[in-house]
Motif scaffolding. Sequence first.
Motif, PDB file in Angstrom:
ATOM      1  N   ASP A   1       0.895  -1.063  -0.178  1.00  0.00           N
ATOM      2  CA  ASP A   1       0.169   0.125  -0.152  1.00  0.00           C
ATOM      3  C   ASP A   1       0.871   1.215  -0.061  1.00  0.00           C
ATOM      4  O   ASP A   1       0.608   2.082   0.559  1.00  0.00           O
ATOM      5  N   GLY A   2       2.132   1.032  -0.541  1.00  0.00           N
ATOM      6  CA  GLY A   2       3.074   2.177  -0.402  1.00  0.00           C
ATOM      7  C   GLY A   2       2.668   3.330  -1.592  1.00  0.00           C
ATOM      8  O   GLY A   2       1.546   3.602  -1.879  1.00  0.00           O
ATOM      9  N   GLY A   3       3.681   3.897  -2.130  1.00  0.00           N
ATOM     10  CA  GLY A   3       3.631   5.267  -2.997  1.00  0.00           C
ATOM     11  C   GLY A   3       2.795   4.796  -4.312  1.00  0.00           C
ATOM     12  O   GLY A   3       2.494   3.922  -4.762  1.00  0.00           O
ATOM     13  N   VAL A   4       2.219   5.964  -4.605  1.00  0.00           N
ATOM     14  CA  VAL A   4       1.408   5.831  -6.001  1.00  0.00           C
ATOM     15  C   VAL A   4       2.397   5.781  -6.979  1.00  0.00           C
ATOM     16  O   VAL A   4       3.300   6.343  -7.216  1.00  0.00           O
ATOM     17  N   VAL A   5       2.105   4.864  -8.036  1.00  0.00           N
ATOM     18  CA  VAL A   5       2.829   4.673  -9.319  1.00  0.00           C
ATOM     19  C   VAL A   5       2.511   5.897 -10.296  1.00  0.00           C
ATOM     20  O   VAL A   5       1.374   6.220 -10.351  1.00  0.00           O
ATOM     21  N   ARG A   6       3.611   6.652 -10.781  1.00  0.00           N
ATOM     22  CA  ARG A   6       3.558   7.763 -11.714  1.00  0.00           C
ATOM     23  C   ARG A   6       3.959   7.145 -13.142  1.00  0.00           C
ATOM     24  O   ARG A   6       5.280   6.957 -13.234  1.00  0.00           O
ATOM     25  N   LEU A   7       3.184   7.134 -14.011  1.00  0.00           N
ATOM     26  CA  LEU A   7       3.553   6.652 -15.276  1.00  0.00           C
ATOM     27  C   LEU A   7       4.355   7.905 -16.270  1.00  0.00           C
ATOM     28  O   LEU A   7       4.240   8.849 -15.618  1.00  0.00           O
ATOM     29  N   LEU A   8       5.168   7.437 -16.995  1.00  0.00           N
ATOM     30  CA  LEU A   8       5.950   8.131 -17.667  1.00  0.00           C
ATOM     31  C   LEU A   8       5.097   8.895 -18.856  1.00  0.00           C
ATOM     32  O   LEU A   8       4.226   8.379 -19.504  1.00  0.00           O
ATOM     33  N   GLY A   9       5.536  10.158 -19.176  1.00  0.00           N
ATOM     34  CA  GLY A   9       4.792  10.655 -20.135  1.00  0.00           C
ATOM     35  C   GLY A   9       5.627  11.000 -21.355  1.00  0.00           C
ATOM     36  O   GLY A   9       7.087  10.545 -21.149  1.00  0.00           O
ATOM     37  N   ALA A  10       5.369  11.611 -22.454  1.00  0.00           N
ATOM     38  CA  ALA A  10       6.293  11.836 -23.475  1.00  0.00           C
ATOM     39  C   ALA A  10       7.598  12.476 -23.394  1.00  0.00           C
ATOM     40  O   ALA A  10       8.709  12.219 -23.752  1.00  0.00           O
ATOM     41  N   GLY A  11       7.428  13.663 -22.463  1.00  0.00           N
ATOM     42  CA  GLY A  11       8.623  14.472 -22.343  1.00  0.00           C
ATOM     43  C   GLY A  11       9.582  13.649 -21.487  1.00  0.00           C
ATOM     44  O   GLY A  11      10.700  13.796 -21.702  1.00  0.00           O
ATOM     45  N   GLU A  12       9.164  12.823 -20.450  1.00  0.00           N
ATOM     46  CA  GLU A  12      10.080  12.178 -19.586  1.00  0.00           C
ATOM     47  C   GLU A  12      10.607  11.098 -20.335  1.00  0.00           C
ATOM     48  O   GLU A  12      11.929  10.970 -20.146  1.00  0.00           O
ATOM     49  N   ILE A  13       9.930  10.601 -21.261  1.00  0.00           N
ATOM     50  CA  ILE A  13      10.659   9.450 -22.013  1.00  0.00           C
ATOM     51  C   ILE A  13      11.627   9.927 -22.969  1.00  0.00           C
ATOM     52  O   ILE A  13      12.734   9.318 -23.192  1.00  0.00           O
ATOM     53  N   ARG A  14      11.595  11.063 -23.471  1.00  0.00           N
ATOM     54  CA  ARG A  14      12.586  11.563 -24.447  1.00  0.00           C
ATOM     55  C   ARG A  14      13.684  12.155 -23.525  1.00  0.00           C
ATOM     56  O   ARG A  14      14.984  12.120 -23.903  1.00  0.00           O
ATOM     57  N   ALA A  15      13.319  12.707 -22.240  1.00  0.00           N
ATOM     58  CA  ALA A  15      14.547  13.214 -21.545  1.00  0.00           C
ATOM     59  C   ALA A  15      15.363  11.692 -21.138  1.00  0.00           C
ATOM     60  O   ALA A  15      16.410  11.955 -20.822  1.00  0.00           O
ATOM     61  N   LEU A  16      14.667  10.932 -20.790  1.00  0.00           N
ATOM     62  CA  LEU A  16      15.483   9.418 -20.401  1.00  0.00           C
ATOM     63  C   LEU A  16      16.256   9.049 -21.509  1.00  0.00           C
ATOM     64  O   LEU A  16      17.443   8.807 -21.163  1.00  0.00           O
ATOM     65  N   ALA A  17      15.427   9.113 -22.686  1.00  0.00           N
ATOM     66  CA  ALA A  17      16.326   8.605 -23.784  1.00  0.00           C
ATOM     67  C   ALA A  17      17.713   9.729 -24.201  1.00  0.00           C
ATOM     68  O   ALA A  17      18.872   9.259 -24.226  1.00  0.00           O
ATOM     69  N   THR A  18      17.708  10.813 -23.891  1.00  0.00           N
ATOM     70  CA  THR A  18      18.695  11.820 -23.959  1.00  0.00           C
ATOM     71  C   THR A  18      19.762  11.661 -23.051  1.00  0.00           C
ATOM     72  O   THR A  18      20.919  11.516 -22.940  1.00  0.00           O
TER      73      THR A  18
ATOM     74  N   GLY B   1      12.288  -1.540 -22.650  1.00  0.00           N
ATOM     75  CA  GLY B   1      12.589  -0.199 -22.842  1.00  0.00           C
ATOM     76  C   GLY B   1      12.821   0.616 -21.690  1.00  0.00           C
ATOM     77  O   GLY B   1      13.648   0.579 -20.919  1.00  0.00           O
ATOM     78  N   LEU B   2      12.373   1.844 -21.833  1.00  0.00           N
ATOM     79  CA  LEU B   2      12.532   2.809 -20.896  1.00  0.00           C
ATOM     80  C   LEU B   2      11.585   2.697 -19.762  1.00  0.00           C
ATOM     81  O   LEU B   2      11.574   3.494 -18.802  1.00  0.00           O
ATOM     82  N   GLY B   3      10.582   1.932 -19.884  1.00  0.00           N
ATOM     83  CA  GLY B   3       9.748   1.379 -18.891  1.00  0.00           C
ATOM     84  C   GLY B   3       8.477   2.047 -18.574  1.00  0.00           C
ATOM     85  O   GLY B   3       7.715   1.827 -17.475  1.00  0.00           O
ATOM     86  N   SER B   4       7.820   2.561 -19.578  1.00  0.00           N
ATOM     87  CA  SER B   4       6.326   3.010 -19.527  1.00  0.00           C
ATOM     88  C   SER B   4       5.453   2.005 -19.418  1.00  0.00           C
ATOM     89  O   SER B   4       4.529   1.997 -18.348  1.00  0.00           O
TER      90      SER B   4
ATOM     91  N   LEU C   1      19.694   0.119 -21.366  1.00  0.00           N
ATOM     92  CA  LEU C   1      18.335   0.317 -20.913  1.00  0.00           C
ATOM     93  C   LEU C   1      18.069  -0.675 -19.549  1.00  0.00           C
ATOM     94  O   LEU C   1      17.145  -0.067 -18.729  1.00  0.00           O
ATOM     95  N   ALA C   2      18.643  -1.916 -19.726  1.00  0.00           N
ATOM     96  CA  ALA C   2      18.434  -2.593 -18.511  1.00  0.00           C
ATOM     97  C   ALA C   2      19.055  -2.141 -17.098  1.00  0.00           C
ATOM     98  O   ALA C   2      18.558  -2.383 -16.069  1.00  0.00           O
ATOM     99  N   ASP C   3      20.074  -1.597 -17.335  1.00  0.00           N
ATOM    100  CA  ASP C   3      20.799  -0.888 -16.236  1.00  0.00           C
ATOM    101  C   ASP C   3      19.988   0.275 -15.581  1.00  0.00           C
ATOM    102  O   ASP C   3      19.874   0.331 -14.276  1.00  0.00           O
ATOM    103  N   ARG C   4      19.253   0.925 -16.288  1.00  0.00           N
ATOM    104  CA  ARG C   4      18.575   2.145 -16.173  1.00  0.00           C
ATOM    105  C   ARG C   4      17.181   1.699 -15.263  1.00  0.00           C
ATOM    106  O   ARG C   4      16.518   2.547 -14.457  1.00  0.00           O
ATOM    107  N   LEU C   5      16.480   0.785 -15.612  1.00  0.00           N
ATOM    108  CA  LEU C   5      15.284   0.443 -15.464  1.00  0.00           C
ATOM    109  C   LEU C   5      14.790   0.283 -13.996  1.00  0.00           C
ATOM    110  O   LEU C   5      13.978   0.917 -13.400  1.00  0.00           O
ATOM    111  N   PRO C   6      15.736  -0.312 -13.064  1.00  0.00           N
ATOM    112  CA  PRO C   6      15.330  -0.366 -11.666  1.00  0.00           C
ATOM    113  C   PRO C   6      15.300   0.938 -11.119  1.00  0.00           C
ATOM    114  O   PRO C   6      14.533   1.369 -10.012  1.00  0.00           O
ATOM    115  N   ALA C   7      16.257   1.849 -11.488  1.00  0.00           N
ATOM    116  CA  ALA C   7      16.051   3.516 -10.826  1.00  0.00           C
ATOM    117  C   ALA C   7      14.906   4.074 -11.272  1.00  0.00           C
ATOM    118  O   ALA C   7      14.121   4.624 -10.239  1.00  0.00           O
TER     119      ALA C   7
END
Length: 294
Positions: free
Chosen positions: A15-32, A74-77, A98-104
């Motif tokens: 019952d922990g924190g709320v899940v926040r989904l990725l938006g288009a801007g965050e996905i592009r920022a992650l890719a960058t 991928g980026l986790g969306s 991508l695999a290394d970044r996904l846990p964070a």
Amino acid sequence: MVGVTPGPEQGERSDGGVVRLLGAGEIRALATELGVRPTKKLGQNFVHDANTVRRIVRLAELTADDVVLEVGPGLGSLTLALLDEAAAVVAVEIDPVLADRLPATATDHAPDRTLHVVEADALRITVADLPAVPTALVANLPYNVAVPVVLHLLAELPSLRRGLVMVQSEVADRLAARPGEAAYGAPSAKLAWYADARRAGPVPRGVFWPVPGVDSALVAFERRPEPDGDRRATFAVVDAAFAQRRKGLRAALSGWAGSPAEAERRLRAAGIDPTTRGEQLDVTRFAALAATPS
């Protein structure tokens, strides 16, 4: 295994924190941030629309006890939406960056959920490679390997009870086709060995980055008991039948059987008219044909 985000015990929900989904801007920022440029070689088209990932998860009909296998996160969306519904997610990613970044990403956006990341090629995965036993497959599959990935995972992971995969629209037609339909072929018959499949709806091109040049669709499947017979032998007959699908089975199976006469003999032994085409047989009849003595 690359990383595991902390979470509740398997089978429990937090019952922990709320899940926040990725938006288009965050996905592009992650890719960058990662220096990632989606490649055709790996079939990378990232979903950036939150409503689409929510729809996928809803159609997957997951329970709080499910352990979901996701291929190509991928980026986790989609991963984040899956973490919000299932007991755990096992994400198999071939790209080491991508695999290394996904846990964070999961820790930041889906706290107190359980994610296992496995850096591997899904076409080579066995049950021994996975840190948890998956019960459902939910994935946005690379177009170039979608069919072999689904068939390989169903063969290697009998714990998979159901799945929902996003694939190229034409591939969805082939996977879900029934005998006698124009799209029915080897992928249809082979998937039917393991499961009942159906199209679960289209996916518009605009929800992906980059926008693909083909339409996409969802295919849902439910595991069912396998037919009597030998799978490898049956699949060999299926391949032979559809390699020359315009021909009747007497001619199409001549190489498989050794001669047209022997093909006819085995077809008649299985109760199949030799003039029948492969597209008219379901997988149980292919299995019966494979079981005839040579």
